[in-house]
Design a protein around this motif. Structure first.
Motif, PDB file in Angstrom:
ATOM      1  N   ALA A   1       0.827  -1.205   0.000  1.00  0.00           N
ATOM      2  CA  ALA A   1       0.000   0.000   0.000  1.00  0.00           C
ATOM      3  C   ALA A   1       0.859   1.251   0.000  1.00  0.00           C
ATOM      4  O   ALA A   1       0.476   2.274  -0.562  1.00  0.00           O
ATOM      5  CB  ALA A   1      -0.937   0.007   1.201  1.00  0.00           C
TER       6      ALA A   1
ATOM      7  N   GLU B   1       3.474   1.701  -1.640  1.00  0.00           N
ATOM      8  CA  GLU B   1       3.956   1.918  -2.993  1.00  0.00           C
ATOM      9  C   GLU B   1       2.844   2.369  -3.935  1.00  0.00           C
ATOM     10  O   GLU B   1       3.105   2.718  -5.067  1.00  0.00           O
ATOM     11  CB  GLU B   1       4.573   0.623  -3.530  1.00  0.00           C
ATOM     12  N   CYS B   2       1.609   2.368  -3.478  1.00  0.00           N
ATOM     13  CA  CYS B   2       0.464   2.687  -4.315  1.00  0.00           C
ATOM     14  C   CYS B   2      -0.180   3.988  -3.860  1.00  0.00           C
ATOM     15  O   CYS B   2      -0.359   4.217  -2.666  1.00  0.00           O
ATOM     16  CB  CYS B   2      -0.562   1.549  -4.230  1.00  0.00           C
ATOM     17  N   LYS B   3      -0.547   4.816  -4.811  1.00  0.00           N
ATOM     18  CA  LYS B   3      -1.246   6.058  -4.514  1.00  0.00           C
ATOM     19  C   LYS B   3      -2.736   5.771  -4.385  1.00  0.00           C
ATOM     20  O   LYS B   3      -3.273   4.863  -5.021  1.00  0.00           O
ATOM     21  CB  LYS B   3      -0.998   7.106  -5.605  1.00  0.00           C
TER      22      LYS B   3
ATOM     23  N   ARG C   1      -5.247   4.864  -7.199  1.00  0.00           N
ATOM     24  CA  ARG C   1      -5.068   3.619  -7.943  1.00  0.00           C
ATOM     25  C   ARG C   1      -5.288   2.388  -7.067  1.00  0.00           C
ATOM     26  O   ARG C   1      -5.141   1.257  -7.520  1.00  0.00           O
ATOM     27  CB  ARG C   1      -3.669   3.591  -8.560  1.00  0.00           C
ATOM     28  N   ALA C   2      -5.637   2.597  -5.809  1.00  0.00           N
ATOM     29  CA  ALA C   2      -5.758   1.500  -4.845  1.00  0.00           C
ATOM     30  C   ALA C   2      -7.005   0.658  -5.094  1.00  0.00           C
ATOM     31  O   ALA C   2      -8.057   1.164  -5.481  1.00  0.00           O
ATOM     32  CB  ALA C   2      -5.793   2.061  -3.427  1.00  0.00           C
TER      33      ALA C   2
ATOM     34  N   GLU D   1      -0.066   8.049  -0.232  1.00  0.00           N
ATOM     35  CA  GLU D   1      -0.055   6.591  -0.087  1.00  0.00           C
ATOM     36  C   GLU D   1      -1.450   6.078   0.236  1.00  0.00           C
ATOM     37  O   GLU D   1      -2.193   6.688   0.997  1.00  0.00           O
ATOM     38  CB  GLU D   1       0.909   6.180   1.025  1.00  0.00           C
ATOM     39  N   ALA D   2      -1.783   4.948  -0.327  1.00  0.00           N
ATOM     40  CA  ALA D   2      -3.105   4.342  -0.129  1.00  0.00           C
ATOM     41  C   ALA D   2      -3.295   3.910   1.317  1.00  0.00           C
ATOM     42  O   ALA D   2      -2.355   3.486   1.990  1.00  0.00           O
ATOM     43  CB  ALA D   2      -3.264   3.132  -1.053  1.00  0.00           C
TER      44      ALA D   2
ATOM     45  N   TYR E   1      -6.716  -3.432   1.635  1.00  0.00           N
ATOM     46  CA  TYR E   1      -5.923  -3.159   0.447  1.00  0.00           C
ATOM     47  C   TYR E   1      -5.539  -4.470  -0.228  1.00  0.00           C
ATOM     48  O   TYR E   1      -5.046  -5.388   0.413  1.00  0.00           O
ATOM     49  CB  TYR E   1      -4.658  -2.367   0.827  1.00  0.00           C
TER      50      TYR E   1
ATOM     51  N   GLY F   1      -4.391  -4.382  -3.969  1.00  0.00           N
ATOM     52  CA  GLY F   1      -3.433  -4.147  -5.024  1.00  0.00           C
ATOM     53  C   GLY F   1      -3.564  -2.749  -5.594  1.00  0.00           C
ATOM     54  O   GLY F   1      -4.309  -1.916  -5.087  1.00  0.00           O
ATOM     55  N   CYS F   2      -2.817  -2.541  -6.657  1.00  0.00           N
ATOM     56  CA  CYS F   2      -2.731  -1.219  -7.270  1.00  0.00           C
ATOM     57  C   CYS F   2      -3.016  -1.352  -8.760  1.00  0.00           C
ATOM     58  O   CYS F   2      -2.421  -2.178  -9.448  1.00  0.00           O
ATOM     59  CB  CYS F   2      -1.319  -0.662  -7.035  1.00  0.00           C
TER      60      CYS F   2
ATOM     61  N   GLN G   1      -2.929  -0.473 -12.668  1.00  0.00           N
ATOM     62  CA  GLN G   1      -1.818  -0.009 -13.507  1.00  0.00           C
ATOM     63  C   GLN G   1      -2.109   1.241 -14.207  1.00  0.00           C
ATOM     64  O   GLN G   1      -2.739   1.946 -14.512  1.00  0.00           O
ATOM     65  CB  GLN G   1      -1.461  -1.084 -14.529  1.00  0.00           C
TER      66      GLN G   1
END
Length: 168
Positions: free
Chosen positions: A22, A24-26, A29-30, A128-129, A163, A165-166, A168
């Protein structure tokens, strides 16, 4: 035989891995899933089209064709992330009555950390998500909504989404 210590260690490792992903993901995009993996909530960028809307997302049943639209706006009196989930709303200029008729759920969206502690607001786009989201009463609201009446659903989601994933 699995010992309790090994089981606890495995669960904590899974949460730590989820937390690292999470980070690494904004938020825009979560992707989140309910406990049973029956539903996914996926955020998407808002863009500059609507100043009042801070987040957009969809909720879909993993098995089936149901797709719900949602958004988050800031509360007027107190800083809170106010969410709405809608089913088959009309497009264009609509009345408040029409929006009320197609609203499946409305309430506060609480971001939760891994300990279950809530934050005030869903992270903004570019941040961050969140680890988890709490949409209090979402499952029961969906169960008693027009989306359920369509016959496409047979299980209600849990109110806490984790959470996953993210995009693409």
């Amino acid at each position: 035989m699995v010992t309790r210590a090994l089981l606890v260690s495995t669960v904590l490792s899974a949460f730590a891995a989820s937390a690292a992903l999470a980070q690494e993901c904004k938020q825009e995009r979560a992707i989140y899933a309910d406990r049973d993996g029956a539903y996914e909530l996926a955020f998407e960028p808002v863009g500059s089209e609507a100043a009042a809307v801070t987040h957009r997302f969809t909720v879909k049943a993993v098995k089936g064709e149901l797709l719900l639209d949602g958004h988050i706006m800031m509360g007027d009196e107190v800083a809170r992330s106010i969410g709405m989930v809608m089913h088959n709303c009309p497009e264009g200029d609509v009345t408040g009555e029409e929006i009320a008729a197609c609203t499946v759920w409305q309430g506060i969206v609480y971001p939760l950390d891994l300990t279950g502690a809530p934050a005030e607001l869903v992270p903004a786009e570019g941040e961050e998500a969140a680890q988890r989201l709490l949409l209090a009463g979402f499952g029961p609201a969906l169960r008693f909504s027009s989306a359920w009446d369509d016959g496409k659903l047979s299980v209600a989601p849990w109110d806490v989404l984790t959470y996953k994933g993210c995009a693409q």
